[in-house]
Design an enzyme around this catalytic site. Sequence first.
Site, PDB file in Angstrom:
ATOM      1  N   ASN A 177       0.790  -1.049   0.059  1.00  0.00           N
ATOM      2  CA  ASN A 177       0.169   0.139  -0.022  1.00  0.00           C
ATOM      3  C   ASN A 177       0.997   1.146   0.103  1.00  0.00           C
ATOM      4  O   ASN A 177       1.505   1.317   0.931  1.00  0.00           O
ATOM      5  CB  ASN A 177      -0.779   0.181   1.380  1.00  0.00           C
ATOM      6  N   ASN A 207      -6.817  10.305  -0.651  1.00  0.00           N
ATOM      7  CA  ASN A 207      -6.970   9.123  -1.778  1.00  0.00           C
ATOM      8  C   ASN A 207      -6.287   9.551  -3.282  1.00  0.00           C
ATOM      9  O   ASN A 207      -6.115  10.620  -3.398  1.00  0.00           O
ATOM     10  CB  ASN A 207      -8.375   8.649  -1.930  1.00  0.00           C
ATOM     11  N   CYS A 242      -6.626   6.098   7.089  1.00  0.00           N
ATOM     12  CA  CYS A 242      -5.707   4.858   6.476  1.00  0.00           C
ATOM     13  C   CYS A 242      -4.861   4.353   7.362  1.00  0.00           C
ATOM     14  O   CYS A 242      -3.977   5.195   8.069  1.00  0.00           O
ATOM     15  CB  CYS A 242      -5.056   5.719   5.325  1.00  0.00           C
ATOM     16  N   ASN A 264      -2.488   1.677   7.032  1.00  0.00           N
ATOM     17  CA  ASN A 264      -1.128   1.785   6.457  1.00  0.00           C
ATOM     18  C   ASN A 264      -0.415   2.915   6.341  1.00  0.00           C
ATOM     19  O   ASN A 264       0.607   2.984   6.454  1.00  0.00           O
ATOM     20  CB  ASN A 264      -1.369   0.629   5.051  1.00  0.00           C
ATOM     21  N   ARG A 299     -12.682   2.593  -2.228  1.00  0.00           N
ATOM     22  CA  ARG A 299     -13.171   3.701  -2.711  1.00  0.00           C
ATOM     23  C   ARG A 299     -11.905   4.764  -2.698  1.00  0.00           C
ATOM     24  O   ARG A 299     -10.913   4.792  -1.972  1.00  0.00           O
ATOM     25  CB  ARG A 299     -14.282   4.055  -1.662  1.00  0.00           C
ATOM     26  N   CYS A 316      -4.807  -2.967   2.734  1.00  0.00           N
ATOM     27  CA  CYS A 316      -5.591  -2.033   3.504  1.00  0.00           C
ATOM     28  C   CYS A 316      -5.528  -2.148   4.851  1.00  0.00           C
ATOM     29  O   CYS A 316      -5.999  -3.121   5.416  1.00  0.00           O
ATOM     30  CB  CYS A 316      -6.779  -1.894   2.763  1.00  0.00           C
ATOM     31  N   GLY A 317      -5.016  -1.086   5.686  1.00  0.00           N
ATOM     32  CA  GLY A 317      -4.785  -1.435   7.085  1.00  0.00           C
ATOM     33  C   GLY A 317      -6.142  -1.262   7.677  1.00  0.00           C
ATOM     34  O   GLY A 317      -6.412  -2.149   8.645  1.00  0.00           O
ATOM     35  N   THR A 318      -6.942  -0.286   7.479  1.00  0.00           N
ATOM     36  CA  THR A 318      -8.510  -0.332   8.017  1.00  0.00           C
ATOM     37  C   THR A 318      -9.013  -1.750   7.692  1.00  0.00           C
ATOM     38  O   THR A 318     -10.015  -1.981   8.453  1.00  0.00           O
ATOM     39  CB  THR A 318      -9.038   0.992   7.967  1.00  0.00           C
TER      40      THR A 318
END
Length: 262
Positions: free
Chosen positions: A13, A66, A75, A77, A191, A200-202
């Site tokens: 990421n 983004n 975010c 990461n 998104r 994707c960390g979350t």
Amino acid sequence: MKYQFWKYQGTGNDFIFFDGREDVSVIKDNKEVIARLCHRRYGIGADGLIILEKHETSDFRMVYYNSDGGESTMCGNGGRCSISFAHFMGLAGEKTNFQAIDGLHSGEIANEGWIKLGMNDVSDMKRLDERTYLLNTGSPHYVRLLDQGEDIDIVAFGREIRYSAPFAQEGINVNVVQEMDGKIKVKTYERGVEDETYSCGTGVTAAAIVYHRSMNNLPVGDIDVMTKGGALKVSFNAHKNRYTNIVLHGPVQMVFTGQIEI
């Protein structure tokens, strides 16, 4: 004018960083410029862009965009990479706290280059069916548990969910989760990127919580997660429907630095 930038990645990421203590007003909140910088053909190329700024009560403030140029929600990461970058720039020590769009976060540089990021508590989880959940881990996530051997095209599936009537306006990140060899494998459609990201960390955090929720006898501890970009861990304490002391663990790397004309 030329601007110094740094490129970081956390399990694939990737993010462009700028030092917000300098004048970066031509970049901040400029969707066109940010989207161009993140473009993988016409710019530096990244999933997102982050500006680190001074903060009155914390070590720094993380401002995240983004790759479409819009400021976004938390975010994970990007937060881990921000901890590493802040330490490199002398903004923070090996332990830090910083402000993000969803509030205060803690962080730590751990062994072997891994970065720990403290996430916000999670208590509001909506079950759509026996395999599908909605929850917010700093960003909104749709999580689908897959059966053994089940395969889904994450880009096609993710776009279908993300642009469906309930989510089209605000958007939602879409994750599919599969147990394998005592770990979980997670794929994420993000998104704002509008594609699968390597990690994707979350999303990984949301996936680990949903997996734990689906396995009532699973002991609390580290959950090993595999993504397209590499390995992460998520740890937490569970109190019925409330998850606290959530920590996202994973590696971070500075990829390169340079200057770009804007």
